[in-house]
Motif scaffolding. Structure first.
Motif, PDB file in Angstrom:
ATOM      1  N   GLU A   1      -5.876   6.277 -12.946  1.00 54.07           N
ATOM      2  CA  GLU A   1      -4.786   5.888 -12.008  1.00 54.07           C
ATOM      3  C   GLU A   1      -4.443   4.699 -11.988  1.00 54.07           C
ATOM      4  O   GLU A   1      -2.828   4.443 -11.876  1.00 54.07           O
ATOM      5  CB  GLU A   1      -5.459   6.196 -10.422  1.00 54.07           C
ATOM      6  CG  GLU A   1      -5.211   7.395  -9.882  1.00 54.07           C
ATOM      7  CD  GLU A   1      -5.454   7.579  -8.378  1.00 54.07           C
ATOM      8  OE1 GLU A   1      -4.933   6.652  -7.929  1.00 54.07           O
ATOM      9  OE2 GLU A   1      -5.954   8.419  -7.875  1.00 54.07           O
TER      10      GLU A   1
ATOM     11  N   LYS B   1      -7.794   2.791  -2.188  1.00 50.96           N
ATOM     12  CA  LYS B   1      -8.889   2.681  -1.708  1.00 50.96           C
ATOM     13  C   LYS B   1      -9.204   1.259  -0.747  1.00 50.96           C
ATOM     14  O   LYS B   1      -9.990   1.296   0.011  1.00 50.96           O
ATOM     15  CB  LYS B   1      -9.991   2.626  -2.562  1.00 50.96           C
ATOM     16  CG  LYS B   1     -10.151   4.217  -3.334  1.00 50.96           C
ATOM     17  CD  LYS B   1     -11.502   4.474  -3.925  1.00 50.96           C
ATOM     18  CE  LYS B   1     -11.748   5.907  -4.048  1.00 50.96           C
ATOM     19  NZ  LYS B   1     -13.136   6.162  -4.614  1.00 50.96           N
TER      20      LYS B   1
ATOM     21  N   LYS C   1       0.750  -1.166   0.122  1.00 50.26           N
ATOM     22  CA  LYS C   1       0.095  -0.107  -0.173  1.00 50.26           C
ATOM     23  C   LYS C   1       0.919   1.285  -0.106  1.00 50.26           C
ATOM     24  O   LYS C   1       0.598   2.111  -0.588  1.00 50.26           O
ATOM     25  CB  LYS C   1      -0.999  -0.072   1.185  1.00 50.26           C
ATOM     26  CG  LYS C   1      -2.132  -1.102   1.153  1.00 50.26           C
ATOM     27  CD  LYS C   1      -3.185  -0.697   2.117  1.00 50.26           C
ATOM     28  CE  LYS C   1      -2.591  -1.168   3.510  1.00 50.26           C
ATOM     29  NZ  LYS C   1      -3.771  -1.242   4.417  1.00 50.26           N
TER      30      LYS C   1
ATOM     31  N   ALA D   1       0.906   4.282  -2.571  1.00 46.61           N
ATOM     32  CA  ALA D   1       0.688   5.564  -2.233  1.00 46.61           C
ATOM     33  C   ALA D   1       1.863   6.469  -2.316  1.00 46.61           C
ATOM     34  O   ALA D   1       1.677   7.705  -2.684  1.00 46.61           O
ATOM     35  CB  ALA D   1       0.123   5.350  -0.687  1.00 46.61           C
TER      36      ALA D   1
ATOM     37  N   TYR E   1      -0.707   7.471  -5.768  1.00 45.97           N
ATOM     38  CA  TYR E   1      -1.848   6.877  -6.215  1.00 45.97           C
ATOM     39  C   TYR E   1      -2.775   6.826  -4.802  1.00 45.97           C
ATOM     40  O   TYR E   1      -2.235   6.699  -3.864  1.00 45.97           O
ATOM     41  CB  TYR E   1      -1.793   5.524  -6.736  1.00 45.97           C
ATOM     42  CG  TYR E   1      -0.859   5.585  -7.921  1.00 45.97           C
ATOM     43  CD1 TYR E   1      -1.339   6.352  -9.148  1.00 45.97           C
ATOM     44  CD2 TYR E   1       0.298   5.052  -8.195  1.00 45.97           C
ATOM     45  CE1 TYR E   1      -0.525   6.565 -10.315  1.00 45.97           C
ATOM     46  CE2 TYR E   1       1.388   5.173  -9.038  1.00 45.97           C
ATOM     47  CZ  TYR E   1       0.814   5.997 -10.170  1.00 45.97           C
ATOM     48  OH  TYR E   1       1.557   6.034 -11.310  1.00 45.97           O
ATOM     49  N   THR E   2      -4.012   6.863  -4.836  1.00 44.69           N
ATOM     50  CA  THR E   2      -4.939   6.700  -3.997  1.00 44.69           C
ATOM     51  C   THR E   2      -5.428   5.247  -3.938  1.00 44.69           C
ATOM     52  O   THR E   2      -5.935   4.639  -4.761  1.00 44.69           O
ATOM     53  CB  THR E   2      -6.331   7.700  -4.480  1.00 44.69           C
ATOM     54  OG1 THR E   2      -5.832   8.925  -4.783  1.00 44.69           O
ATOM     55  CG2 THR E   2      -7.290   7.509  -3.084  1.00 44.69           C
TER      56      THR E   2
ATOM     57  N   LEU F   1      -7.677   1.111  -6.752  1.00 51.27           N
ATOM     58  CA  LEU F   1      -7.031   2.731  -6.792  1.00 51.27           C
ATOM     59  C   LEU F   1      -8.245   3.443  -6.811  1.00 51.27           C
ATOM     60  O   LEU F   1      -9.257   3.167  -7.348  1.00 51.27           O
ATOM     61  CB  LEU F   1      -5.894   2.837  -7.682  1.00 51.27           C
ATOM     62  CG  LEU F   1      -4.486   1.942  -7.535  1.00 51.27           C
ATOM     63  CD1 LEU F   1      -3.577   2.298  -8.438  1.00 51.27           C
ATOM     64  CD2 LEU F   1      -4.146   2.034  -6.104  1.00 51.27           C
ATOM     65  N   GLY F   2      -7.830   4.888  -6.989  1.00 53.16           N
ATOM     66  CA  GLY F   2      -8.977   5.989  -6.802  1.00 53.16           C
ATOM     67  C   GLY F   2      -9.861   6.041  -8.265  1.00 53.16           C
ATOM     68  O   GLY F   2     -10.771   6.538  -8.185  1.00 53.16           O
ATOM     69  N   SER F   3      -9.002   5.477  -9.482  1.00 53.94           N
ATOM     70  CA  SER F   3      -9.925   5.686 -10.758  1.00 53.94           C
ATOM     71  C   SER F   3      -8.974   4.676 -11.671  1.00 53.94           C
ATOM     72  O   SER F   3      -8.033   3.939 -11.430  1.00 53.94           O
ATOM     73  CB  SER F   3      -9.818   7.093 -11.260  1.00 53.94           C
ATOM     74  OG  SER F   3      -8.492   7.332 -11.455  1.00 53.94           O
TER      75      SER F   3
END
Length: 524
Positions: A496, A475, A464, A468, A472-473, A491-493
């Motif tokens: 990404e 989730k 993670k 990060a 990158y986000t 990840l966020g999208s």
């Protein structure tokens, strides 16, 4: 009443032909009378009737040969609706020419007093007799010698053995459509084998397809079809996506939170709309090569004639019998890239998810464009279908087949600024090994990534933090319960995830392990 070119509704039912005729009502309500346009003048009554037979009984026919048109009357409105819905996704071909079908604003055909109707009535009686079982087909047995059995299912079970190249739902549709109208397909993996259930409109079509295709190779020396009758008599398809399709129901959801399939994009791999049963003397060939040279199947009574692949068939050549071969190259043109962010290596990693990338060239004078040479045309089509329209570095990229057959390396001494790279010997190719399981794990870009080749000592916090720390986000994250060498990270999208795959695939995790990253079909 008088039949004329004014007897049909606006023609967006199944064609790109948007021409409408003066005096037409718009829009037309469904009718059991269908208007067929652009009918080749040499076409017989039986060939036109064959367009409707898979959907139900055809009760009347009117040919207007001077106007290249015809009217088909179905026994029920429901049959007509199913027929129009089906041909919305797959333009029918007669004598290798596309024809267009729409609802007529007539409710029935009254042809008793019209001249030259004798041939139409004779053709109707003959075709309906065959399909209702009142006429025996010469050579079609009804016993244990492999012939047609009473009450035989219209559903086939298909197993693809020796799966060296990926076989998609679209590929199966194109092959099996040569034998009749395919209504539904469901694909799945069972016992580590790619399998499918395919439903025809008519059991006779299923019979001919089974006899002709069982044991045949889709591609040269691999992807062998094993075809048998299913115990099921009908398929229930809930979603229209890359795993299942109901060609009579365009309104079904994709099941992935995505929009319903656009009918104009129903065949992302083929680029040649599969011709439907057209003429007994003008059948269509199998899907794209590499195909077994000289493959020829014996003509089946009542089927579409011999299925022949010329010996000139080559890798990437799609052969439709009676038409000029369409050569599909293995080079892709990628446009609308971000010149400041993209590199040949980044494109190699991303497109390498869908095939083995041999060469990448970012164009010297147009750095928002690049050429990517894949190992073969099948992989190029696969990459195009999954990556066209995705967002990369904030821009929507466009992927099309290039007119170039190869990507040229720069000549010695030619200024290139490192924009052209040869990756043909790269150890990072995912599909070098014949029959690799990677062929069965090809999915569209998604926000969830599949991670593998993780060292035993690596923790979830480490992974993670790796993502990060790269911006990158994260989730969600979880290891596989049975195998901690693999994990999922959300990840966020999707954008990404695409960028993270480019950045972190083959990242050195220590202990002689390099991280493998691919797109996942699962969510956490």
């Amino acid at each position: 009443f008088i039949f004329s070119t004014m007897a049909g509704c606006p023609a967006d039912a199944n064609g790109t032909d948007s021409k409408t005729y003066k005096g037409e009502r718009s829009p037309c309500d469904p009718s059991r009378v269908l208007h067929v346009r652009k009918v080749p003048i040499e076409v017989s009554e039986a060939e036109v009737i064959s367009l409707g037979v898979p959907f139900g009984k055809v009760t009347n026919l009117l040919m207007l040969k001077g106007k290249n048109q015809a009217f088909i009357e179905m026994a029920s409105e429901e049959a007509a609706i199913t027929m129009v819905n089906y041909y919305t996704t797959a333009t029918p071909h007669v004598r290798n020419q596309p024809v267009y079908i729409q609802y007529s604003n007539h409710r029935e055909l009254k042809t008793d007093n019209l001249p030259n109707q004798g041939r139409a009535q004779a053709a109707l009686q003959a075709v309906n007799a065959v399909h209702s079982g009142n006429m025996s087909l010469s050579g079609t047995a009804t016993g244990s010698d492999g012939g047609m059995m009473p009450g035989q299912s219209p559903v086939l079970r298909i197993i693809v053995e020796n799966l060296y190249y990926p076989v998609s739902l679209e590929v199966l549709h194109q092959i099996f459509s040569k034998f009749g109208t395919v209504l539904k397909i469901i694909t799945f993996t069972k016992n580590n084998q790619f399998q499918a259930l395919l439903q025809y409109a008519d059991p006779m079509n299923a019979h001919h397809a089974k006899v002709a295709l069982d044991g045949q190779n889709i591609y040269n020396g691999c992807c062998t079809l094993r075809v048998e009758f299913s115990k099921l008599t009908s398929l229930n398809v809930k979603y229209n996506n890359d795993k299942s399709r109901d060609f009579t129901r365009l309104d079904l959801p994709s099941g992935d939170g995505q929009s319903t399939l656009d009918p104009k994009r129903s065949f992302p791999l083929s680029h040649v709309t599969p011709p439907l049963p057209s003429s007994p003397s003008h059948p269509a060939g199998l899907h794209s090569a590499p195909v077994r040279s000289g493959l020829s199947m014996q003509t089946m009574p009542g089927a579409l004639g011999p299925l022949t692949i010329p010996s000139s068939a080559m890798t990437g050549r799609m052969t439709i019998h009676g038409m000029a071969p369409t050569v599909i190259h293995s080079v892709l043109l990628v446009s609308n890239l971000s010149p400041d962010s993209i590199s040949p290596h980044g494109l190699f990693i991303l497109f390498g998810v869908y095939g083995d990338v041999h060469r990448v060239k970012i164009l010297f004078n147009k750095k928002e464009n690049a050429l990517i040479q894949m190992a073969d045309a099948t992989q190029a089509q696969l990459a195009m279908s999954h990556l066209n329209g995705q967002r990369l570095h904030g821009k929507v990229i466009r992927v099309t087949i290039s007119k170039h057959q190869t990507v040229q390396l720069p000549r010695e001494g030619q200024e290139d600024q490192g924009l052209t790279k040869d990756f043909s010997g790269s150890p990072l190719h995912r599909f070098k090994k014949p029959g690799s399981k990677n062929f069965q794990n090809i999915f569209p870009p998604s926000a969830t990534l599949h991670l593998s080749n993780i060292p035993p000592s690596t923790t979830d916090d480490f992974l993670k933090d790796l993502f990060a720390g790269s911006g990158y986000t994260v989730k969600a994250f979880k290891f596989f319960q049975k195998d901690r060498k693999m994990a999922l990270i959300q990840l966020g999208s999707v954008e990404e995830a695409i960028q993270a795959l480019i950045d972190l695939h083959n990242h050195d995790l220590g202990e002689n392990h390099h991280l493998r990253v691919s797109f996942s079909k699962s969510t956490i």
